[in-house]
Design a protein around this motif. Structure first.
Motif, short mmCIF file in Angstrom:
data_model
loop_
_atom_site.label_atom_id
_atom_site.label_comp_id
_atom_site.label_asym_id
_atom_site.label_seq_id
_atom_site.Cartn_x
_atom_site.Cartn_y
_atom_site.Cartn_z
N LEU A 1 0.83 -1.21 0.00
CA LEU A 1 0.00 0.00 0.00
C LEU A 1 0.86 1.26 0.00
O LEU A 1 0.53 2.26 -0.68
CB LEU A 1 -0.92 0.00 1.25
N HIS A 2 1.95 1.22 0.75
CA HIS A 2 2.85 2.36 0.79
C HIS A 2 3.42 2.66 -0.60
O HIS A 2 3.42 3.82 -1.07
CB HIS A 2 3.98 2.09 1.79
N HIS A 3 3.88 1.61 -1.25
CA HIS A 3 4.41 1.80 -2.61
C HIS A 3 3.32 2.28 -3.57
O HIS A 3 3.58 3.11 -4.46
CB HIS A 3 5.03 0.50 -3.13
N PHE A 4 2.09 1.75 -3.41
CA PHE A 4 1.01 2.15 -4.30
C PHE A 4 0.68 3.64 -4.13
O PHE A 4 0.54 4.38 -5.11
CB PHE A 4 -0.23 1.28 -4.01
N PHE A 5 0.50 4.06 -2.88
CA PHE A 5 0.19 5.48 -2.66
C PHE A 5 1.35 6.38 -3.09
O PHE A 5 1.13 7.48 -3.61
CB PHE A 5 -0.18 5.72 -1.18
N HIS A 6 2.57 5.94 -2.85
CA HIS A 6 3.73 6.74 -3.26
C HIS A 6 3.76 6.91 -4.79
O HIS A 6 3.99 8.03 -5.31
CB HIS A 6 5.02 6.07 -2.76
N TYR A 7 3.46 5.84 -5.52
CA TYR A 7 3.44 5.91 -6.99
C TYR A 7 2.28 6.78 -7.47
O TYR A 7 2.43 7.58 -8.43
CB TYR A 7 3.32 4.48 -7.52
N ALA A 8 1.13 6.64 -6.81
CA ALA A 8 -0.03 7.46 -7.24
C ALA A 8 0.22 8.94 -7.00
O ALA A 8 -0.13 9.80 -7.83
CB ALA A 8 -1.27 7.00 -6.46
N GLN B 1 3.09 10.49 -7.04
CA GLN B 1 4.06 10.94 -8.05
C GLN B 1 3.35 11.22 -9.37
O GLN B 1 3.63 12.23 -10.07
CB GLN B 1 5.17 9.90 -8.24
N ASN B 2 2.42 10.42 -9.77
CA ASN B 2 1.69 10.61 -11.01
C ASN B 2 0.81 11.86 -10.95
O ASN B 2 0.69 12.63 -11.95
CB ASN B 2 0.81 9.38 -11.33
N LEU B 3 0.18 12.10 -9.82
CA LEU B 3 -0.65 13.28 -9.69
C LEU B 3 0.21 14.57 -9.78
O LEU B 3 -0.20 15.55 -10.39
CB LEU B 3 -1.38 13.24 -8.33
N ASN B 4 1.34 14.54 -9.16
CA ASN B 4 2.25 15.70 -9.21
C ASN B 4 2.67 15.98 -10.65
O ASN B 4 2.79 17.14 -11.05
CB ASN B 4 3.45 15.49 -8.33
N LYS B 5 2.91 14.96 -11.39
CA LYS B 5 3.36 15.16 -12.77
C LYS B 5 2.21 15.77 -13.60
O LYS B 5 2.45 16.60 -14.47
CB LYS B 5 3.77 13.81 -13.40
N LYS B 6 0.98 15.38 -13.35
CA LYS B 6 -0.13 15.90 -14.13
C LYS B 6 -0.34 17.38 -13.83
O LYS B 6 -0.65 18.16 -14.72
CB LYS B 6 -1.43 15.11 -13.82
N PHE B 7 -0.29 17.77 -12.57
CA PHE B 7 -0.56 19.16 -12.24
C PHE B 7 0.62 20.06 -12.59
O PHE B 7 0.45 21.27 -12.71
CB PHE B 7 -0.90 19.29 -10.76
#
Length: 308
Positions: free
Chosen positions: A292-299, A301-307
């Protein structure tokens, strides 16, 4: 007289035969001398005392006419009893059970039992109140003979010393209870003088006391009171029952111990399984948290890249 000496050699048995015959003649002579002394007794005795002496004279006469039950080992050999003695001997072939042979004549008036004194025969003799003359050959027989001497129920002779004279004297003492009076006339005169002077009352017995016979009767009553075969059987039964109880207790203890061991072992297995399950559960939870930690960390990072 009962005689069972199946372990003696032919020569020793012959000496016993001669001794028995000599004791018969000596006892007959003694009875005659006693009866003569009583017939010529002084007139100082009262009627009751005279009757007592006459009764002893009659008893001695009867004892001196004893016959012998002589047991032999086998019917295959010629009897060692000489033909000149066979009128006063009843020769019986020895069976495999000496005690049974003894019981077969127990209804008769046996005045003495001459044997090697094995313990069963000694016990039977005492139960019947019969004094014993022992010629032991083994350790257990010597022990039984020593008990006979200790209780005053008879005599004992070493086989090597059982000559005519020794056997004759031992048989007379066994029957009479002590050595015979040397001179009945002189002995009776002494009693008469003491009785006439009122120095002492006349004895209960005059010429023989039957001490061994009396002691054998007393010992026989003690043996009978001890319980005998009935008590022995009861003790054996009680011992067997006690052994069964102990065996049952041991088996029950063994089964209980086995179940307790199995229970303790099963408890140990459950605890081990419980620890293993807890460990596996904790490991799974840690692994899930990592995922779960890795999943939230990856998610994130993706949100930051979009904004951006």
């Amino acid at each position: 007289i009962y005689v069972n000496l199946n372990r003696l050699s032919g020569r020793s048995a012959h000496m016993i035969l001669l001794g028995i015959e000599k004791s018969r003649r000596a006892l007959q002579s003694y009875a005659r001398r006693v009866c003569d002394a009583v017939a010529g007794a002084p007139n100082v005795f009262d009627a009751q005392t005279m009757r007592a002496m006459e009764d002893e004279c009659m008893e001695l006469t009867l004892l001196s006419g004893f016959f012998v039950y002589w047991f032999e080992r086998s019917a295959d050999r010629i009897s060692i009893v000489p033909s000149s003695m066979q009128r006063s001997f009843v020769t019986v072939i020895q069976s495999t059970d000496e005690q049974q042979d003894f019981l077969n004549i127990s209804e008769m008036n046996v005045v003495a039992a001459v044997s090697h004194c094995p313990l069963p025969m000694v016990q039977e003799a005492l139960l019947l109140g019969i004094p014993a003359l022992c010629l032991p050959t083994t350790f257990d027989q010597r022990d039984a003979a020593a008990r006979i001497l200790d209780f005053g129920c008879g005599r004992s002779l070493h086989v090597g010393e059982a000559g005519q004279e020794a056997v004759a004297l031992a048989i007379m003492e066994t029957i009479l209870g002590e050595q015979p009076v040397d001179d009945p006339d002189v002995y009776l005169q002494g009693i008469a003088h003491a009785f006439e002077a009122r120095a002492e009352p006349p004895p209960g017995r005059f010429f023989f006391y039957g001490t061994y016979h009396t002691n054998a009767e007393v010992a026989g009553r003690h043996l009978a009171a001890a319980g005998g075969a009935r008590l022995a059987a009861s003790l054996v039964e009680n011992a067997l029952l006690q052994a069964d109880r102990l065996r049952s207790f041991d088996e029950e203890s063994h089964v209980r111990s086995r179940y307790e061991t199995a229970y303790e072992g099963s408890g140990l297995d459950v605890f081990t399984l419980f620890v293993a399950i807890v460990f596996l559960t904790a490991s799974s939870l840690l692994l899930l948290l990592r995922l779960l930690h890795h999943f939230f960390h990856y998610a994130l990072q993706n949100l930051n890249k979009k904004f951006s």
